[in-house]
Design an enzyme around this catalytic site. Structure first.
Site, short mmCIF file in Angstrom:
data_model
loop_
_atom_site.label_atom_id
_atom_site.label_comp_id
_atom_site.label_asym_id
_atom_site.label_seq_id
_atom_site.Cartn_x
_atom_site.Cartn_y
_atom_site.Cartn_z
N GLU A 124 0.81 -1.22 0.00
CA GLU A 124 0.00 0.00 0.00
C GLU A 124 0.85 1.27 0.00
OE1 GLU A 124 -3.75 0.49 0.23
OE2 GLU A 124 -2.67 2.16 -0.65
N VAL A 127 2.60 3.54 -3.26
CA VAL A 127 1.95 4.55 -4.12
C VAL A 127 1.12 5.48 -3.25
CG1 VAL A 127 0.30 4.94 -6.00
CG2 VAL A 127 1.78 2.93 -6.05
N LYS A 200 5.30 4.60 -9.81
CA LYS A 200 3.98 4.54 -9.16
C LYS A 200 2.87 4.25 -10.17
CE LYS A 200 5.54 7.53 -5.42
NZ LYS A 200 5.76 8.95 -5.05
#
Ligand code: HSE
Length: 402
Positions: A124, A127, A200
């Site tokens: 998690e 990004v 990302k």
């Protein structure tokens, strides 16, 4: 009780330890059992630190300890993080990480390895820092056909663009100020050249496509060529300039790109300022949903790592599905993407520009900008634009319109 090891006691790692200490009760309540830090792996010692006695220098102490359920890798970089993560998964330990370089490069194979060993691999914090965007894609939006993700994914560049716009100061000066304040790295290349945003959007695109989108295949432009004159024109056009990472589904696969864009002010992304990040996700049934928050920083990023620890603890003994297979996603070429472009040339090149780009261009007058000719092209393909712009020498700059 779940026992955790943190690899790397730097900014994010020490933040994870702080969140586990400070929010111990909330973490336990959410996870359904207490979550206890057992080890911190680091090359250094930390004399006087509250957790001094838990610091170890040998990864094998952690890997061989059957009590360790979860490993938080907050070291960053590819090696030795990659080897440590692989070995942890093979040993039946779940891994969560903030390491975007590693997830972008090897995330899908690590997810598959986790599945083979009936443990989980979550990322998690890789990004959008503290923004719970990956969990939302993986959970709340799982039933949606996501056809577009567009995000401001890098806080440093968004801070620089915001300052250039609001204070009318050039890129180099703002960058220097950002470095002095600690908002930009001494070596700012990864941020200002768009490489960080590229990692990302590669991760987001992989989750969107369910396959591996290799970051090396993503066309990436940074913000180093953006000038204060560009903002003068942008204001005239009621637009903002933002570095966007995007992934769009089309008939030929997935189109992904990182580049500065001119965005109409009525688009919420245009109003995301300073170090903040925002990610707009478009689902076929849902429409648009936008996530906004701090994309970097010790506590925000650590909070996202701990959210993964909790998820893993709640699902002990089960693999948490992540939609990311190791096979390569089919990417559609940039050449076919169609849009308008904003172009600036010296005043004496106006006729040439008109001839090359045709009569459908819209001329833009900047505030207090002299000696140049600026215009917006008709909707044309990237390839067409590339071919035409090559014919014009001394182009001062161009920016895509969103
Ligand atoms: N350098 C990154 C940014 C840090 O500015 O967003 C978070 O990934």
């Amino acid at each position: 009780m779940a026992k955790v090891a943190v690899l790397g006691y730097g900014t994010v790692g020490s933040g994870v330890v702080e969140v586990l200490d400070t929010n111990a009760q909330e973490v336990a309540k959410s996870a359904g059992e207490a979550v206890e830090l057992k080890y911190i792996l680091d090359l250094r010692d930390f004399p006087g630190d509250k957790h001094e006695s838990q610091v170890v220098h040998d990864i094998n102490i952690i890997l061989e300890d059957p009590e360790i359920d979860v490993i938080c890798e907050t070291m960053g970089g590819i090696e030795p993080a990659f080897t440590f993560e692989k070995n942890a998964l093979i040993k039946g330990k779940s891994v969560c990480t903030s390491n975007k370089e590693l997830v972008a490069a090897h995330g899908p194979e690590l997810v598959e390895l986790a599945k083979q060993h009936n443990v989980s691999y979550l990322f998690e914090a890789s990004v959008g820092g503290g923004i719970p965007v990956l969990r939302s894609i993986n959970d709340s939006l799982k039933h949606e056909k996501i056809d577009a993700i567009t995000g401001i994914l890098n806080g440093t560049t968004n801070y620089i663009l915001t300052k250039m716009d609001k204070e009318g100061v050039g890129f180099a000066t703002v960058l220097k100020k950002a470095q002095d304040k600690g908002y930009a790295e001494r070596n700012p290349e990864a941020d200002v050249e768009g490489y960080d945003a590229c990692r990302k959007i590669a991760i987001l695109s992989s989750l969107m496509s369910g396959k591996h989108v290799n970051y090396e295949d993503i066309y990436t432009e940074g913000i180093t060529k953006i000038s204060i004159e560009d903002f003068s024109y942008a204001r005239k056009m009621n637009m903002a300039i933002k570095l966007l990472g995007m992934c769009k589904k089309n008939q030929n696969g997935f189109f992904t790109m990182v580049a500065p864009f001119l965005i109409p002010l009525e688009n919420p992304l245009a109003n995301v300022n300073g170090v903040f990040n925002a990610i707009d996700i478009h689902g076929n049934m849902l429409g648009d949903v936008m996530f906004y928050g701090k994309g970097a920083g010790k506590n925000a990023t650590a909070s996202a790592v701990v959210a993964d620890v909790i998820d893993i603890t709640k699902h002990k003994g089960h693999h948490i599905e992540v939609n990311m297979k190791a096979e390569n996603a089919q990417l559609s070429p940039k050449d076919n993407a169609v849009r308008s472009f904003f172009v600036r040339v010296p005043e004496n090149k106006a006729d040439e520009a008109k001839e090359i780009f045709g009569s459908k261009i819209e001329v833009i007058e900047g505030e207090n900008v002299h000696g140049e000719f600026a215009f917006v092209t008709d909707m044309i393909s990237e390839k067409d634009f590339e071919d035409r712009i090559k014919k014009l020498d001394s182009v001062k700059g161009y920016i895509r319109l969103y």
